[in-house]
Design an enzyme around this catalytic site. Structure first.
Site, PDB file in Angstrom:
ATOM      1  N   CYS A 190      33.034  81.449  34.579  1.00 46.07           N
ATOM      2  CA  CYS A 190      33.446  82.483  35.789  1.00 46.07           C
ATOM      3  C   CYS A 190      33.868  81.775  37.057  1.00 46.07           C
ATOM      4  CB  CYS A 190      31.923  83.195  35.961  1.00 46.07           C
ATOM      5  SG  CYS A 190      31.362  84.039  34.534  1.00 46.07           S
TER       6      CYS A 190
ATOM      7  N   LEU B 208      34.054  85.688  33.287  1.00 50.75           N
ATOM      8  CA  LEU B 208      34.619  85.693  31.788  1.00 50.75           C
ATOM      9  C   LEU B 208      33.629  85.989  30.964  1.00 50.75           C
ATOM     10  CD1 LEU B 208      37.023  84.809  30.029  1.00 50.75           C
ATOM     11  CD2 LEU B 208      35.974  82.299  30.253  1.00 50.75           C
ATOM     12  N   ALA B 209      33.510  86.908  30.252  1.00 54.30           N
ATOM     13  CA  ALA B 209      32.132  87.241  29.293  1.00 54.30           C
ATOM     14  C   ALA B 209      32.404  86.566  28.189  1.00 54.30           C
ATOM     15  CB  ALA B 209      32.479  88.887  29.112  1.00 54.30           C
TER      16      ALA B 209
ATOM     17  N   GLY C  88      29.088  79.273  34.157  1.00 51.25           N
ATOM     18  CA  GLY C  88      28.503  78.121  33.570  1.00 51.25           C
ATOM     19  C   GLY C  88      27.895  78.641  32.084  1.00 51.25           C
TER      20      GLY C  88
ATOM     21  N   ASP D  38      22.375  84.258  29.565  1.00 48.66           N
ATOM     22  CA  ASP D  38      21.692  82.870  30.173  1.00 48.66           C
ATOM     23  C   ASP D  38      21.661  83.123  31.653  1.00 48.66           C
ATOM     24  OD1 ASP D  38      24.605  82.735  30.299  1.00 48.66           O
ATOM     25  OD2 ASP D  38      24.379  80.368  30.423  1.00 48.66           O
TER      26      ASP D  38
ATOM     27  N   SER E 112      35.762  70.310  23.467  1.00 47.91           N
ATOM     28  CA  SER E 112      36.560  69.269  24.001  1.00 47.91           C
ATOM     29  C   SER E 112      35.954  68.169  23.825  1.00 47.91           C
ATOM     30  CB  SER E 112      37.267  69.574  25.215  1.00 47.91           C
ATOM     31  OG  SER E 112      37.756  68.183  25.814  1.00 47.91           O
ATOM     32  N   GLY E 113      36.602  66.719  23.539  1.00 46.09           N
ATOM     33  CA  GLY E 113      36.046  65.552  23.402  1.00 46.09           C
ATOM     34  C   GLY E 113      36.052  64.599  24.558  1.00 46.09           C
TER      35      GLY E 113
END
Length: 616
Positions: A2, A51-52, A79, A103, A379-380
């Site tokens: 978000c 951003l859900a 987060g 969360d 992602s790495g």
């Protein structure tokens, strides 16, 4: 993921400031395209764009908790907390009741239960603001590794804050200005903790809490890398790394929206993809979805260079086939990379120029394509910094250099006059900037932070310093880039290698163990070798790809020629006219000054679009 923003003012009534808060919140729509909300108190105004990802229906923000009709606290949060299920169970056992599965609500109740120290219980990536209505104080909190950004600017009676500088610039009292020190930070690649480039603005440092009260602003550190004796033998160490990675990946696969991995075919992203495939299969889910980026004709016409010995495409496809991934390759051409609209979008995502050139643009375009299929990607990022993957970890001359290793490595490759800023900036400006002196000062400050063990031999001591510099400075350049490019497209990128448990464990592993097989990233390779094709497990490090198409630098030179011909272009105040004329001269080699051209074009757009006041 978000976008958050807000304003605390102890001498004003912010219940009348809705229009300003709406404007600040609107700048974060790219980070949170699904929903928005605001919360207004007399002295606090919180904004949120969502951003859900978890609890689509119930996780609206800003989120509040009341008791007997009285507000206790309000939260605007960005987060993911990966241990929220365990924390929720603990809080429910203590009598807390929840309205949602998010969360976000766990974070809010954790604060009410355990106070400011609650942050040490969180495992995840996060940046958030809590307004405690009982005490009228604001907490600004950022995760340990700095995965999620958070900026703030002090005012006469409080603070302004936001996930990105643009949220703060939307306040009518703030105008972007940059002084010599800010320009040094922008160009120096030092990533000084807390430095935001813009005058008067600061970043909340990773692992820190900012406490804002009527009496003033205080800063508290809740996490730092510490030196601890490593007592595990090699087999136990490898097994511990694998066990941590299995747990981390399993936690980070939790999502209520489509999820994928970013797969380059290198060891890091291949390990994430392979472990994700195993975890999904064990949970009875479908195949892992993966994405990679390539450039038109690059695999067929690839030329090895000092950074990249092999193209990514064949290795990414090899991993995808090996783990049974549903894989897509996003192919880009030079026209899309030089497109002004795309490059301006990169700058506006970062709020700053001087990034990574075509690597930024291709990453933005990759994320746009990924976002059509997935909302979350693993992602790495950060494995190289953690396990010692870069060439500069293994170059004796760079290790011995009295400088940040990435800066010393670039100087070794291109010479001290090969830096992008030296190509076109005016000699007078370069003299006043004294970037070598600035970098040296920041390097000494960083060295002074490094925790050491007593009686460590000189080489182990030095390698601990190199590891620390990468984990607290260089990786943050890349995390910033990954966050801005992904969130500009509404894509959440998770970084398993930034889990603080793994970082703490591997940081304290002796260098001899990190290179036990005589190569880079020995521990990671040993921990995941059983999941990968041998050719991928043994592949030499290859950085994120850069286009080799000659049309790309030619397009940049053409654009720079237009800027050179425009007497109103603001960049003229910073450039060397002779060097500019030589660079755009017909017949000159556009590749020779490619990085400097990218920098000059970015600076020009930034100065014009942001109306930056240069106080030099």
């Amino acid at each position: 993921m978000c976008g958050i923003t807000g304003w605390v003012a102890f001498d004003q009534d912010l219940t009348t400031a809705r229009a300003t808060l709406d404007a600040m919140t609107a700048t974060m729509t790219c980070r949170g395209p699904d929903a928005g909300g605001v919360h207004l108190e007399r002295h606090a105004a919180l904004g949120h764009r969502r951003l859900a990802v978890i609890d689509i229906e119930g996780g609206a923000q800003p989120m509040t908790v009341e008791e007997d009709g009285r507000l206790l606290a309000a939260l605007t949060y960005s987060g993911e907390v990966y241990n929220h299920l365990e924390l929720r169970a603990e809080l429910e056992a203590a009598g807390h009741r929840f309205r949602t599965r998010s969360d976000t609500e766990v974070v809010l109740h954790a604060y009410l239960r355990w106070g400011q120290d609650f942050v040490t219980r969180l495992n995840g990536m996060f940046a958030f603001a809590i307004w405690d209505a009982r005490t009228e104080e604001l907490l600004l909190v950022r995760d340990r590794m700095g995965v999620k950004p958070l900026y703030y600017q002090r005012t006469a009676d409080g603070v302004l804050f936001g996930s990105e500088p643009k949220a703060i610039f939307a306040h009518p009292s703030v105008r972007p200005s940059v002084d010599l020190d800010g320009l040094r930070e922008l160009l120096g690649k030092t990533k000084t903790p807390g430095h935001a480039v813009y005058r008067g603005m600061a970043e909340v440092e990773p692992g820190h809490v900012i406490r804002v009260r009527r009496q003033g602003v205080t800063v508290q550190r809740y996490w730092a890398l510490e030196a601890r004796e490593h007592t595990d033998d090699l087999d136990t160490t490898v097994a511990t790394v694998r066990g941590l990675l299995d747990d981390i990946i399993e936690r980070q696969l939790i999502s209520d929206v489509p999820l994928c991995t970013l797969l380059s075919g290198g060891l890091d992203s291949s390990a994430v993809t392979a472990l994700a495939a195993l975890a999904l299969r064990a949970g009875g889910h479908g195949p892992v979805h993966s994405f990679s980026v390539d450039f038109v004709g690059q695999t067929e016409n690839f030329h090895p260079d000092a950074f990249r010995a092999t193209p990514d495409g064949p290795y990414a496809r090899m991993v995808a086939e090996h783990v049974g991934a549903d894989h897509r390759t996003i192919e880009l051409d030079s026209t899309s990379l030089t497109d002004l609209t795309h490059r301006h979008a990169v700058l506006h995502a970062r709020d700053l120029p001087g990034g990574f050139g075509d690597l930024d643009t291709s990453l933005l375009l990759l994320f746009r394509a990924v976002r059509r299929h997935s909302t979350v990607a693993l992602s790495g990022e950060s494995a190289d910094e953690l396990f010692g993957g870069y060439a500069w970890f293994h170059d004796p001359a760079v290790v011995a250099a009295d400088a940040f290793p990435w800066i010393a490595a670039m100087a070794e490759l291109s010479g001290p006059s090969g830096r992008p800023e030296d190509g076109l900036l005016s000699p007078d400006l370069l003299t006043r900037l004294d970037l070598p002196g600035y970098q040296a000062q920041r390097y000494r400050e960083a060295l002074a932070e490094v925790p050491h063990l007593d009686h460590a031999d000189p080489f182990e001591r030095r390698m601990r310093e190199i590891c620390y510099l990468n984990l607290t400075r260089f990786v943050r350049l890349l995390l910033d880039r990954k966050d801005r490019m992904s969130m500009a497209t509404g894509l959440e990128v998770r970084v398993p290698f930034c889990d603080h448990r793994l970082v703490e464990y591997v940081f304290n592993t002796p260098w001899a163990m990190k290179t036990f097989d005589g190569r880079e990233k020995s521990l990671l390779r040993a921990a995941v070798r059983d999941t990968l094709p041998a050719a991928v497990a043994d592949r030499v490090k290859s950085p994120y790809p850069s286009t080799q198409d000659p049309d790309y630098p030619r397009g940049l030179r053409s654009e720079l020629a237009e800027v050179a011909a425009d007497p109103k272009a603001p960049i003229h105040a910073l450039l060397d006219p002779a060097a500019l004329a030589d660079t755009v001269r017909p017949g000159s080699d556009p590749q020779a000054n490619r990085a400097a051209t990218e920098l000059a074009l970015g600076l020009n757009t930034w100065l014009a679009d942001y109306e930056v006041a240069l106080e030099l």
